[in-house]
Design a protein around this motif. Structure first.
Motif: not given
Length: 270
Positions: A228-235
């Motif tokens: 959620q912080f560093l991946g593609n699914a940034y949220n």
């Protein structure tokens, strides 16, 4: 007044690097991308319920294994003296002198399909087995990395038990098993509870071990927050909500363990 002034730098440090980040996480958890108040971040966590359950299950399994291995080792270490004591202590502490990632990578090379373990099993006409990228490999990594955190608190408590207490129990006719069950183990419970806390908390929040030994195929809470912080699914809002809930759960577990430990300590003293 002078003694209180010494604590000011520590209070400032705690406020800047502990309290402030927690407040930021709390703000992100209760706000949306537009900046308004919302509880949707906590509702969206329902889709990751399996990751929560898996993380706490694997952490609990690793903690139990560490306790089953660590208590006998700590007991042996506390009862030995001389070179045996020094050698055992060095063997327990030696892996901790190496980098955490290096220790975990070494298990990756050992467990992979063409690794050392499968190669040796091949000479025996067994295997190869799928050991890497499994939940068992993750638990193994947790146990290997966090086992000293179980051994050392238990060892420090057992070592401080007054030998006269053991001798008194033996003089009253108690055999070795009874002495351990009624005296040694109850008096060592504070160390056991400290060890459980020190192993369970990093195990439930780890992401490096699961990433390396799980191959990214087994999603744990640490990996989920990292995504959620560093991946593609940034949220970061959802990641903050997950972090906040996990932190609350861990704090509740710690409070229960401490409460239980206080009660057991009182029983032991009686």
């Amino acid at each position: 007044m002078k003694s209180k002034g010494i604590a000011y730098p520590y209070v400032g440090w705690m406020g800047l690097f502990v309290v402030a980040p927690i407040l930021i996480i709390a703000v992100y958890a209760f706000t949306s991308a537009a900046g308004g108040f919302t509880l949707d971040n906590f509702k969206d966590m329902a889709q990751y319920a399996s990751a929560f359950g898996r993380s706490f299950l694997l952490a609990a399994v690793a903690t139990v294994i560490c306790l089953l291995i660590g208590y006998p080792l700590a007991y042996f270490l506390a009862r030995e003296t001389g070179w045996v004591h020094r050698m055992a202590t060095m063997l327990i502490m030696l892996p901790m002198w190496m980098n955490f990632l290096l220790r975990t990578y070494s298990w990756k090379f050992l467990l992979e399909r063409n690794g050392l373990i499968n190669t040796l099993l091949g000479f025996l006409g067994v295997g190869p087995f799928q050991m890497i990228d499994t939940q068992g490999a993750i638990v193994l990594g947790m146990v290997y990395n966090f086992l000293p955190y179980m051994i050392l608190p238990i060892f420090s408590v057992i070592e401080k038990i007054d030998p006269k207490v053991i001798e008194a129990a033996q003089d009253l006719g108690a055999d070795s098993l009874t002495v351990f069950r009624r005296v040694t183990f109850p008096l060592s419970l504070p160390g056991v509870l400290s060890g459980i806390t020190m192993v369970f908390i990093p195990s439930v929040s780890t992401f490096a071990i699961s990433s390396m030994l799980g191959g990214g195929k087994i999603l744990l809470l640490g990996n989920l927050i990292d995504m959620q912080f560093l991946g593609n699914a940034y949220n970061p809002h959802l990641g903050s909500a997950i972090s906040l809930v996990m932190m609350v759960i861990v704090m509740v577990c710690m409070a229960l363990m401490n409460r239980f430990g206080e009660g057991e300590e009182g029983v032991a003293v009686l």
